[in-house]
Design a protein around this motif. Structure first.
Motif, mmCIF file in Angstrom:
data_model
loop_
_atom_site.group_PDB
_atom_site.id
_atom_site.type_symbol
_atom_site.label_atom_id
_atom_site.label_comp_id
_atom_site.label_asym_id
_atom_site.label_seq_id
_atom_site.Cartn_x
_atom_site.Cartn_y
_atom_site.Cartn_z
ATOM 1 N N THR A 87 3.231 6.823 0.485
ATOM 2 C CA THR A 87 3.148 7.378 1.834
ATOM 3 C C THR A 87 4.157 6.709 2.759
ATOM 4 O O THR A 87 3.930 6.647 3.962
ATOM 5 C CB THR A 87 1.750 7.186 2.424
ATOM 6 O OG1 THR A 87 1.382 5.822 2.257
ATOM 7 C CG2 THR A 87 0.742 8.093 1.785
ATOM 8 N N PHE A 132 0.442 4.213 -2.668
ATOM 9 C CA PHE A 132 -0.004 5.586 -2.335
ATOM 10 C C PHE A 132 1.148 6.557 -2.124
ATOM 11 O O PHE A 132 0.917 7.728 -1.848
ATOM 12 C CB PHE A 132 -0.867 5.565 -1.068
ATOM 13 C CG PHE A 132 -2.188 4.892 -1.256
ATOM 14 C CD1 PHE A 132 -3.112 5.372 -2.170
ATOM 15 C CD2 PHE A 132 -2.520 3.770 -0.511
ATOM 16 C CE1 PHE A 132 -4.322 4.755 -2.339
ATOM 17 C CE2 PHE A 132 -3.736 3.158 -0.685
ATOM 18 C CZ PHE A 132 -4.641 3.649 -1.603
ATOM 19 N N LEU A 192 0.838 -1.210 0.000
ATOM 20 C CA LEU A 192 0.000 0.000 0.000
ATOM 21 C C LEU A 192 0.867 1.252 0.000
ATOM 22 O O LEU A 192 0.518 2.254 -0.642
ATOM 23 C CB LEU A 192 -0.928 -0.002 1.216
ATOM 24 C CG LEU A 192 -2.077 -0.996 1.165
ATOM 25 C CD1 LEU A 192 -2.896 -0.915 2.436
ATOM 26 C CD2 LEU A 192 -2.960 -0.728 -0.037
ATOM 27 N N ASP A 193 1.997 1.202 0.719
ATOM 28 C CA ASP A 193 2.897 2.355 0.758
ATOM 29 C C ASP A 193 3.437 2.683 -0.625
ATOM 30 O O ASP A 193 3.472 3.848 -1.037
ATOM 31 C CB ASP A 193 4.074 2.059 1.699
ATOM 32 C CG ASP A 193 3.890 2.749 3.026
ATOM 33 O OD1 ASP A 193 2.994 3.599 3.106
ATOM 34 O OD2 ASP A 193 4.622 2.426 3.968
#
Lengths: 231, 91
Positions: free
Chosen positions: B54, B52, B48-49
Protein backbone atom coordinates in the motif's frame (compact mmCIF):
# COMPACT_ATOMS: atom_id res chain seq x y z
CA UNK A 1 53.21 -6.06 8.73
CA UNK A 2 50.16 -6.22 10.97
CA UNK A 3 50.80 -7.80 14.30
CA UNK A 4 48.06 -8.98 16.59
CA UNK A 5 46.82 -6.47 19.17
CA UNK A 6 47.51 -7.61 22.71
CA UNK A 7 44.53 -8.16 24.98
CA UNK A 8 44.40 -9.78 28.38
CA UNK A 9 41.77 -12.17 27.04
CA UNK A 10 44.32 -13.73 24.67
CA UNK A 11 46.21 -15.08 27.69
CA UNK A 12 43.40 -17.55 28.42
CA UNK A 13 43.11 -20.38 25.89
CA UNK A 14 39.33 -20.74 26.05
CA UNK A 15 38.66 -16.97 25.87
CA UNK A 16 40.89 -16.52 22.81
CA UNK A 17 38.31 -17.84 20.36
CA UNK A 18 35.46 -15.63 21.63
CA UNK A 19 34.81 -12.17 20.16
CA UNK A 20 36.46 -9.40 22.23
CA UNK A 21 33.28 -7.93 23.70
CA UNK A 22 32.20 -11.32 25.07
CA UNK A 23 35.58 -12.21 26.56
CA UNK A 24 36.01 -8.78 28.17
CA UNK A 25 32.51 -8.85 29.62
CA UNK A 26 33.31 -12.30 31.06
CA UNK A 27 36.55 -11.04 32.66
CA UNK A 28 34.76 -8.02 34.16
CA UNK A 29 31.96 -10.24 35.48
CA UNK A 30 34.49 -12.56 37.13
CA UNK A 31 36.20 -9.55 38.76
CA UNK A 32 32.84 -8.29 40.05
CA UNK A 33 31.90 -11.73 41.41
CA UNK A 34 35.25 -12.00 43.21
CA UNK A 35 34.74 -8.53 44.77
CA UNK A 36 31.21 -9.49 45.85
CA UNK A 37 32.29 -12.81 47.42
CA UNK A 38 35.27 -11.26 49.24
CA UNK A 39 33.12 -8.40 50.56
CA UNK A 40 30.43 -10.84 51.70
CA UNK A 41 32.87 -13.04 53.62
CA UNK A 42 34.47 -9.96 55.23
CA UNK A 43 31.07 -8.68 56.33
CA UNK A 44 30.04 -12.09 57.62
CA UNK A 45 33.22 -12.45 59.64
CA UNK A 46 32.55 -9.14 61.36
CA UNK A 47 29.19 -10.39 62.57
CA UNK A 48 26.77 -8.03 64.24
CA UNK A 49 29.23 -5.41 65.46
CA UNK A 50 27.45 -2.09 65.58
CA UNK A 51 30.59 0.05 65.71
CA UNK A 52 32.13 0.20 62.23
CA UNK A 53 35.83 -0.23 61.65
CA UNK A 54 37.81 2.97 61.95
CA UNK A 55 39.82 2.80 58.78
CA UNK A 56 39.07 2.00 55.18
CA UNK A 57 39.35 -1.74 54.72
CA UNK A 58 37.98 -3.98 51.98
CA UNK A 59 34.86 -4.77 54.02
CA UNK A 60 33.99 -1.12 54.59
CA UNK A 61 34.73 -0.37 50.95
CA UNK A 62 32.25 -3.01 49.78
CA UNK A 63 29.72 -1.66 52.26
CA UNK A 64 30.25 1.84 50.89
CA UNK A 65 29.57 0.74 47.31
CA UNK A 66 26.31 -1.00 48.23
CA UNK A 67 25.20 1.90 50.41
CA UNK A 68 25.82 4.54 47.75
CA UNK A 69 23.91 2.55 45.13
CA UNK A 70 20.93 1.99 47.41
CA UNK A 71 21.00 5.68 48.39
CA UNK A 72 20.84 6.77 44.75
CA UNK A 73 17.93 4.43 44.01
CA UNK A 74 15.92 5.28 47.13
CA UNK A 75 16.53 9.04 46.64
CA UNK A 76 15.16 8.92 43.11
CA UNK A 77 12.33 6.42 43.42
CA UNK A 78 11.22 6.90 47.00
CA UNK A 79 10.69 4.09 49.53
CA UNK A 80 9.25 1.83 46.83
CA UNK A 81 12.65 1.72 45.15
CA UNK A 82 14.15 -0.83 47.56
CA UNK A 83 12.88 -3.62 45.33
CA UNK A 84 14.94 -2.33 42.41
CA UNK A 85 18.29 -1.81 44.15
CA UNK A 86 19.49 -5.28 43.13
CA UNK A 87 18.68 -4.95 39.43
CA UNK A 88 19.80 -1.34 38.98
CA UNK A 89 22.90 -1.81 41.14
CA UNK A 90 23.94 -4.86 39.11
CA UNK A 91 23.45 -3.04 35.81
CA UNK A 92 25.23 0.06 37.14
CA UNK A 93 28.27 -1.84 38.44
CA UNK A 94 28.56 -3.93 35.27
CA UNK A 95 28.38 -0.88 33.02
CA UNK A 96 30.68 1.22 35.21
CA UNK A 97 33.41 -1.43 35.38
CA UNK A 98 33.11 -2.09 31.65
CA UNK A 99 33.36 1.63 30.83
CA UNK A 100 36.36 2.09 33.11
CA UNK A 101 38.09 -0.97 31.68
CA UNK A 102 38.45 0.98 28.42
CA UNK A 103 41.11 3.12 30.12
CA UNK A 104 43.22 0.08 31.09
CA UNK A 105 45.67 -0.98 28.36
CA UNK A 106 44.85 -4.42 27.01
CA UNK A 107 41.12 -4.18 27.60
CA UNK A 108 38.53 -3.41 24.95
CA UNK A 109 35.44 -2.19 26.82
CA UNK A 110 32.52 -4.53 26.23
CA UNK A 111 30.13 -1.56 26.21
CA UNK A 112 31.57 -0.29 22.91
CA UNK A 113 29.69 -3.07 21.14
CA UNK A 114 25.98 -2.71 20.36
CA UNK A 115 25.24 -6.28 21.50
CA UNK A 116 26.27 -5.63 25.10
CA UNK A 117 24.45 -2.30 25.47
CA UNK A 118 21.26 -3.64 23.90
CA UNK A 119 21.42 -6.67 26.21
CA UNK A 120 21.41 -4.25 29.16
CA UNK A 121 18.68 -1.98 27.79
CA UNK A 122 16.42 -4.86 26.73
CA UNK A 123 16.71 -6.28 30.25
CA UNK A 124 15.39 -2.96 31.54
CA UNK A 125 12.62 -2.96 28.90
CA UNK A 126 11.38 -6.46 29.76
CA UNK A 127 11.63 -5.93 33.52
CA UNK A 128 9.70 -2.61 33.25
CA UNK A 129 6.66 -4.40 31.83
CA UNK A 130 7.10 -7.35 34.20
CA UNK A 131 6.95 -5.05 37.22
CA UNK A 132 4.10 -3.07 35.66
CA UNK A 133 1.97 -6.20 35.21
CA UNK A 134 2.97 -7.42 38.67
CA UNK A 135 1.86 -4.12 40.25
CA UNK A 136 -1.36 -3.47 38.30
CA UNK A 137 -2.36 -6.87 36.95
CA UNK A 138 -4.21 -6.82 33.61
CA UNK A 139 -5.13 -3.15 34.19
CA UNK A 140 -1.57 -2.29 33.19
CA UNK A 141 -2.64 -2.58 29.55
CA UNK A 142 -5.08 0.27 30.17
CA UNK A 143 -2.12 2.64 30.46
CA UNK A 144 -1.54 2.16 26.74
CA UNK A 145 -5.08 3.20 25.81
CA UNK A 146 -4.96 6.82 26.89
CA UNK A 147 -7.63 8.73 28.78
CA UNK A 148 -10.73 7.74 26.75
CA UNK A 149 -11.66 4.42 25.18
CA UNK A 150 -12.50 5.99 21.81
CA UNK A 151 -8.97 7.42 21.63
CA UNK A 152 -7.46 3.92 21.93
CA UNK A 153 -6.81 3.25 18.20
CA UNK A 154 -4.90 6.54 18.10
CA UNK A 155 -3.07 6.17 21.40
CA UNK A 156 -1.96 2.52 21.19
CA UNK A 157 0.45 2.98 18.26
CA UNK A 158 1.76 6.22 19.76
CA UNK A 159 2.44 4.56 23.11
CA UNK A 160 3.97 1.51 21.42
CA UNK A 161 6.38 3.67 19.41
CA UNK A 162 7.28 5.63 22.54
CA UNK A 163 7.96 2.43 24.49
CA UNK A 164 10.11 0.94 21.72
CA UNK A 165 12.13 4.16 21.51
CA UNK A 166 13.18 3.87 25.17
CA UNK A 167 15.48 0.80 25.10
CA UNK A 168 16.78 1.84 21.68
CA UNK A 169 17.84 5.26 22.96
CA UNK A 170 19.34 3.76 26.16
CA UNK A 171 21.47 1.27 24.25
CA UNK A 172 22.47 3.66 21.47
CA UNK A 173 23.52 6.41 23.87
CA UNK A 174 25.82 4.16 25.91
CA UNK A 175 27.30 2.54 22.80
CA UNK A 176 27.89 5.85 21.03
CA UNK A 177 29.52 7.59 23.96
CA UNK A 178 31.90 4.79 24.85
CA UNK A 179 32.83 4.01 21.23
CA UNK A 180 33.43 7.67 20.43
CA UNK A 181 35.55 8.20 23.48
CA UNK A 182 37.61 5.07 22.87
CA UNK A 183 38.14 6.02 19.22
CA UNK A 184 39.25 9.59 20.01
CA UNK A 185 41.72 8.33 22.62
CA UNK A 186 43.12 5.81 20.14
CA UNK A 187 43.53 8.45 17.41
CA UNK A 188 45.30 10.91 19.74
CA UNK A 189 47.49 8.08 20.97
CA UNK A 190 48.41 7.28 17.39
CA UNK A 191 49.33 10.92 16.67
CA UNK A 192 51.37 11.82 19.76
CA UNK A 193 51.69 9.07 22.37
CA UNK A 194 53.21 11.32 25.08
CA UNK A 195 51.00 13.56 27.29
CA UNK A 196 48.62 14.60 24.49
CA UNK A 197 46.04 11.82 25.11
CA UNK A 198 45.91 12.72 28.81
CA UNK A 199 43.06 15.31 28.64
CA UNK A 200 41.07 12.98 26.39
CA UNK A 201 41.58 10.14 28.85
CA UNK A 202 40.41 12.38 31.67
CA UNK A 203 37.33 13.16 29.60
CA UNK A 204 36.89 9.40 29.14
CA UNK A 205 36.88 8.92 32.91
CA UNK A 206 34.18 11.58 33.20
CA UNK A 207 32.11 10.06 30.37
CA UNK A 208 32.33 6.59 31.94
CA UNK A 209 30.80 7.82 35.22
CA UNK A 210 28.21 10.10 33.62
CA UNK A 211 26.95 7.46 31.19
CA UNK A 212 26.59 4.91 33.99
CA UNK A 213 24.62 7.44 36.02
CA UNK A 214 22.41 8.36 33.03
CA UNK A 215 21.65 4.69 32.35
CA UNK A 216 20.68 4.13 35.99
CA UNK A 217 18.66 7.36 36.18
CA UNK A 218 16.64 6.63 33.04
CA UNK A 219 15.93 3.02 33.94
CA UNK A 220 14.76 4.20 37.36
CA UNK A 221 12.46 6.74 35.68
CA UNK A 222 11.00 3.99 33.46
CA UNK A 223 10.47 1.66 36.42
CA UNK A 224 8.75 4.30 38.52
CA UNK A 225 6.59 5.21 35.52
CA UNK A 226 5.49 1.59 35.19
CA UNK A 227 4.57 1.09 38.85
CA UNK A 228 3.01 4.53 39.50
CA UNK A 229 -0.74 4.65 39.96
CA UNK A 230 -1.41 7.90 38.11
CA UNK A 231 -0.70 8.60 34.47
CA UNK B 1 23.53 28.25 66.28
CA UNK B 2 25.25 30.13 63.50
CA UNK B 3 27.21 27.07 62.54
CA UNK B 4 24.06 25.00 62.51
CA UNK B 5 22.34 27.46 60.16
CA UNK B 6 25.36 27.47 57.91
CA UNK B 7 25.30 23.70 57.74
CA UNK B 8 21.61 23.70 56.90
CA UNK B 9 22.14 26.21 54.10
CA UNK B 10 25.05 24.21 52.75
CA UNK B 11 22.88 21.13 52.72
CA UNK B 12 20.02 22.79 50.82
CA UNK B 13 22.44 24.27 48.28
CA UNK B 14 24.05 20.89 47.84
CA UNK B 15 20.76 19.08 47.40
CA UNK B 16 19.46 21.67 44.90
CA UNK B 17 22.70 21.33 42.93
CA UNK B 18 22.21 17.57 42.89
CA UNK B 19 18.65 18.07 41.65
CA UNK B 20 19.83 20.36 38.87
CA UNK B 21 22.39 17.80 37.69
CA UNK B 22 19.80 15.06 37.86
CA UNK B 23 17.17 16.96 35.87
CA UNK B 24 19.74 18.13 33.31
CA UNK B 25 20.76 14.53 32.69
CA UNK B 26 17.15 13.44 32.30
CA UNK B 27 16.43 16.31 29.87
CA UNK B 28 19.45 15.29 27.82
CA UNK B 29 17.70 12.02 27.01
CA UNK B 30 14.86 13.92 25.33
CA UNK B 31 16.56 14.69 22.03
CA UNK B 32 17.66 11.16 21.18
CA UNK B 33 14.31 9.70 22.21
CA UNK B 34 12.35 12.18 20.04
CA UNK B 35 14.44 11.48 16.98
CA UNK B 36 14.24 7.73 17.47
CA UNK B 37 10.44 7.88 17.87
CA UNK B 38 10.04 9.37 14.38
CA UNK B 39 12.58 6.90 12.95
CA UNK B 40 10.79 3.92 14.51
CA UNK B 41 7.44 5.19 13.21
CA UNK B 42 8.79 5.44 9.67
CA UNK B 43 10.43 2.00 9.96
CA UNK B 44 7.17 0.34 11.09
CA UNK B 45 5.23 2.12 8.33
CA UNK B 46 7.74 1.12 5.67
CA UNK B 47 7.65 -2.52 6.80
CA UNK B 48 3.84 -2.60 6.80
CA UNK B 49 3.77 -0.91 3.38
CA UNK B 50 6.01 -3.53 1.83
CA UNK B 51 3.89 -6.22 3.52
CA UNK B 52 0.46 -4.97 2.37
CA UNK B 53 1.68 -3.33 -0.89
CA UNK B 54 0.00 0.00 0.00
CA UNK B 55 2.98 2.29 -0.51
CA UNK B 56 3.22 5.13 0.55
CA UNK B 57 0.11 5.62 2.73
CA UNK B 58 1.05 3.58 5.82
CA UNK B 59 4.54 5.12 5.92
CA UNK B 60 3.01 8.61 6.11
CA UNK B 61 0.43 7.59 8.71
CA UNK B 62 3.01 5.91 10.95
CA UNK B 63 5.39 8.85 10.55
CA UNK B 64 2.64 11.07 11.97
CA UNK B 65 2.23 8.57 14.81
CA UNK B 66 5.97 8.81 15.43
CA UNK B 67 5.86 12.61 15.57
CA UNK B 68 2.95 12.38 18.01
CA UNK B 69 4.94 9.93 20.14
CA UNK B 70 7.84 12.41 20.21
CA UNK B 71 5.46 15.13 21.38
CA UNK B 72 4.08 12.81 24.03
CA UNK B 73 7.63 12.28 25.34
CA UNK B 74 7.90 16.03 25.94
CA UNK B 75 4.45 16.08 27.50
CA UNK B 76 5.25 13.29 30.01
CA UNK B 77 8.55 14.98 30.95
CA UNK B 78 6.69 18.28 31.47
CA UNK B 79 4.15 16.58 33.72
CA UNK B 80 6.97 14.99 35.72
CA UNK B 81 8.71 18.36 36.15
CA UNK B 82 5.45 19.96 37.31
CA UNK B 83 4.90 17.20 39.85
CA UNK B 84 8.45 17.53 41.18
CA UNK B 85 8.04 21.31 41.51
CA UNK B 86 4.78 20.92 43.41
CA UNK B 87 6.39 18.42 45.74
CA UNK B 88 9.32 20.77 46.38
CA UNK B 89 6.98 23.70 47.11
CA UNK B 90 5.00 21.67 49.64
CA UNK B 91 8.15 20.79 51.57
Amino acid sequence: MEHEVFTWASLFPFLKKLPPHVSNALIISVILVVIAILGYTKLKKRGDDIVPEGKLTFGTFAEMIVESFSNIVVDTMGPKGKEFVLLIGTLGLFILFNNLSGLVPGFLPATDNVNTTFACSLTVFVMTHYYGVKEHGIKYLKQFMGPFWWLAPLMVPIELIGHIARPLSLGLRLFGNITGDHLVTAIFFGLVPLFVPLPVMFLGLFVAFVQTFVFMLLSMAYFSGAISHEH
Amino acid sequence: MLEKDGNLMDMTIQSSKKDVVRSLLSYSSLGLEMGLSVAIGIAIGYFLDSFFKTSPYLTIIFMIFGVAAAMKTIFTLLKKVQKDNERDNHK
